[in-house]
Structures are given as structure tokens and as C-alpha cells.
Design a protein around this motif. Sequence first.
Motif, PDB file in Angstrom:
ATOM      1  N   PHE A  49      87.067 119.168  12.686  1.00  0.00           N
ATOM      2  CA  PHE A  49      86.765 118.174  13.713  1.00  0.00           C
ATOM      3  C   PHE A  49      87.932 116.976  13.720  1.00  0.00           C
ATOM      4  O   PHE A  49      88.008 116.206  12.609  1.00  0.00           O
ATOM      5  N   GLU A  50      88.503 117.303  14.710  1.00  0.00           N
ATOM      6  CA  GLU A  50      89.870 116.382  14.398  1.00  0.00           C
ATOM      7  C   GLU A  50      91.086 116.617  13.512  1.00  0.00           C
ATOM      8  O   GLU A  50      91.085 115.321  12.982  1.00  0.00           O
ATOM      9  N   ASP A  51      90.684 117.883  13.016  1.00  0.00           N
ATOM     10  CA  ASP A  51      91.543 117.854  12.108  1.00  0.00           C
ATOM     11  C   ASP A  51      91.786 119.845  12.225  1.00  0.00           C
ATOM     12  O   ASP A  51      90.814 120.106  12.494  1.00  0.00           O
ATOM     13  N   ASN A  52      93.182 120.281  12.303  1.00  0.00           N
ATOM     14  CA  ASN A  52      93.408 121.754  13.155  1.00  0.00           C
ATOM     15  C   ASN A  52      93.745 122.091  11.741  1.00  0.00           C
ATOM     16  O   ASN A  52      94.578 123.436  11.350  1.00  0.00           O
ATOM     17  N   THR A  53      93.761 121.543  10.015  1.00  0.00           N
ATOM     18  CA  THR A  53      95.004 122.415   9.062  1.00  0.00           C
ATOM     19  C   THR A  53      94.380 124.037   9.371  1.00  0.00           C
ATOM     20  O   THR A  53      94.879 124.647   9.313  1.00  0.00           O
ATOM     21  N   VAL A  67      90.521 137.367  18.137  1.00  0.00           N
ATOM     22  CA  VAL A  67      90.117 136.085  18.906  1.00  0.00           C
ATOM     23  C   VAL A  67      89.512 134.875  18.016  1.00  0.00           C
ATOM     24  O   VAL A  67      88.604 135.103  17.521  1.00  0.00           O
ATOM     25  N   LEU A  68      89.900 133.976  17.876  1.00  0.00           N
ATOM     26  CA  LEU A  68      90.341 132.757  17.277  1.00  0.00           C
ATOM     27  C   LEU A  68      89.201 131.849  18.245  1.00  0.00           C
ATOM     28  O   LEU A  68      89.246 131.323  18.764  1.00  0.00           O
ATOM     29  N   VAL A  69      87.683 131.416  17.703  1.00  0.00           N
ATOM     30  CA  VAL A  69      86.979 130.648  17.913  1.00  0.00           C
ATOM     31  C   VAL A  69      87.170 128.816  16.809  1.00  0.00           C
ATOM     32  O   VAL A  69      86.808 129.241  16.405  1.00  0.00           O
ATOM     33  N   VAL A  70      87.570 128.295  18.037  1.00  0.00           N
ATOM     34  CA  VAL A  70      87.744 126.680  17.504  1.00  0.00           C
ATOM     35  C   VAL A  70      86.241 125.881  17.474  1.00  0.00           C
ATOM     36  O   VAL A  70      86.271 125.589  18.595  1.00  0.00           O
ATOM     37  N   ASP A  71      85.159 126.043  17.083  1.00  0.00           N
ATOM     38  CA  ASP A  71      84.419 124.466  16.614  1.00  0.00           C
ATOM     39  C   ASP A  71      85.305 123.498  17.006  1.00  0.00           C
ATOM     40  O   ASP A  71      84.952 123.049  15.087  1.00  0.00           O
ATOM     41  N   GLY A  72      85.428 122.643  17.630  1.00  0.00           N
ATOM     42  CA  GLY A  72      85.865 121.424  17.308  1.00  0.00           C
ATOM     43  C   GLY A  72      85.213 120.027  17.872  1.00  0.00           C
ATOM     44  O   GLY A  72      85.223 118.738  17.944  1.00  0.00           O
ATOM     45  N   GLY A  73      84.067 120.256  17.536  1.00  0.00           N
ATOM     46  CA  GLY A  73      83.117 119.016  17.892  1.00  0.00           C
ATOM     47  C   GLY A  73      82.931 119.060  19.122  1.00  0.00           C
ATOM     48  O   GLY A  73      82.192 117.693  19.373  1.00  0.00           O
ATOM     49  N   GLY A  74      83.083 119.154  20.051  1.00  0.00           N
ATOM     50  CA  GLY A  74      84.186 118.807  21.470  1.00  0.00           C
ATOM     51  C   GLY A  74      84.200 117.508  21.635  1.00  0.00           C
ATOM     52  O   GLY A  74      84.826 116.992  23.093  1.00  0.00           O
ATOM     53  N   SER A  75      85.530 117.007  20.402  1.00  0.00           N
ATOM     54  CA  SER A  75      86.277 115.692  20.996  1.00  0.00           C
ATOM     55  C   SER A  75      87.022 116.026  22.013  1.00  0.00           C
ATOM     56  O   SER A  75      88.137 117.146  21.951  1.00  0.00           O
ATOM     57  N   LEU A  76      87.271 114.694  22.245  1.00  0.00           N
ATOM     58  CA  LEU A  76      88.227 114.454  22.900  1.00  0.00           C
ATOM     59  C   LEU A  76      88.839 113.550  22.751  1.00  0.00           C
ATOM     60  O   LEU A  76      89.628 112.797  24.633  1.00  0.00           O
ATOM     61  N   ARG A  77      89.261 113.435  22.001  1.00  0.00           N
ATOM     62  CA  ARG A  77      90.097 112.527  21.396  1.00  0.00           C
ATOM     63  C   ARG A  77      91.264 113.267  20.805  1.00  0.00           C
ATOM     64  O   ARG A  77      92.523 112.133  20.229  1.00  0.00           O
ATOM     65  N   CYS A  78      92.265 114.291  20.707  1.00  0.00           N
ATOM     66  CA  CYS A  78      93.471 115.021  19.760  1.00  0.00           C
ATOM     67  C   CYS A  78      93.255 116.272  20.539  1.00  0.00           C
ATOM     68  O   CYS A  78      92.313 117.042  20.845  1.00  0.00           O
TER      69      CYS A  78
END
Length: 167
Positions: A49-53, A67-78
Motif C-alpha cells: 500500500f503506497e510503498d513499492n519496495t 506476470v507480476l500482479v500488484v495489489d496496491g489497495g486501489g490507491s489513487l494517491r501515488c
Amino acid sequence: MAGLLATAELCDTNAGLLASGDLRVMQPVFRAYGQRRAFSGPIMTVKVFEDNTLVREALETQGEGRVLVVDGGGSLRCGMLGGNLALLAQNMGWAGIVVNGCVRDVDEINGCDIGVRALASHPVKSNKRGVGEKHVPLHIAGVFLRDSEWLYADSDGILISSTELSL
């Protein structure tokens, strides 16, 4: 690219798998980026979540057509993926990346030979705290998906399959 299976054809020829839930269709919420309009491969999952490390850590490994699937929590802030990581993914042999969140450096991503799907673009970079999980089941765009299941993406949509498909 030769050998890629069209999602519409896969749905038509695998109606039984659609009915059983072994083949699932993601909701049409993603925008397409990158030069590969169609891509497929076994899935590796990352939940952040809002951290791409952990996204970088994953893309630093050999992609081997995954295929890398990244669940970023749907954040539209970064942005969770930028031009440098897209180039890294291309060079490490990843087929594609699906981000339940945003990307940035869109012009750079669009110059890379990789398929990318994301909700939107955002100019702000993510945090770098190293928080998140790898290889965990995810629920994105209305479907559950797991590591080592298969993802098929093209201009018509994104499919998740329990097994590798053929026509």
C-alpha cells in the motif's frame, strides 16, 4: 506477438471453466500502458500500500515470462510503478505487470516492451518502507487470484485461470 491467445476466444472455448470459476474475468477498470498490448504468463503476487519496495524486489528477479500482479489497495494517491521499474521488468524478462493502483512516468513505460495495466497515472512517487507481502492470494477487480495461476491480457480484458489454457 505470435502464440498469444485472445481473451475473447479463450472465453468462447472455455465456457465450462467460466461457469465453474476456474476461469475468471477481471472487471474492466484497468488502462493499458507499455508496448505489449497482449501478454500472458504465470502470476506472482505482491500486496502493498503506497510503498513499492517489494515491487522493485520482485522485478529484480528473473521474470521468466511471468506476470507480476500488484495489489496496491486501489490507491489513487501515488505511482507504484514508474519508467525505471518498467525498464527493469523488460530487461529481466517479465511478460507484464498489473497494478491495482497507479503508475507514473507513462511516456517511459510506453517506450518499454512490456505489458502494463493500472487504474490510472499519478505523478507522486510511492513510499519506500519495505512494508507488504509477496506470494499471497489477492482479491482485485472482482476476482480472487493466487501465485502461479495464469493471467491473460489483451485489448478486450484480463482473464485469470487456475491452469494454463490453450485453444
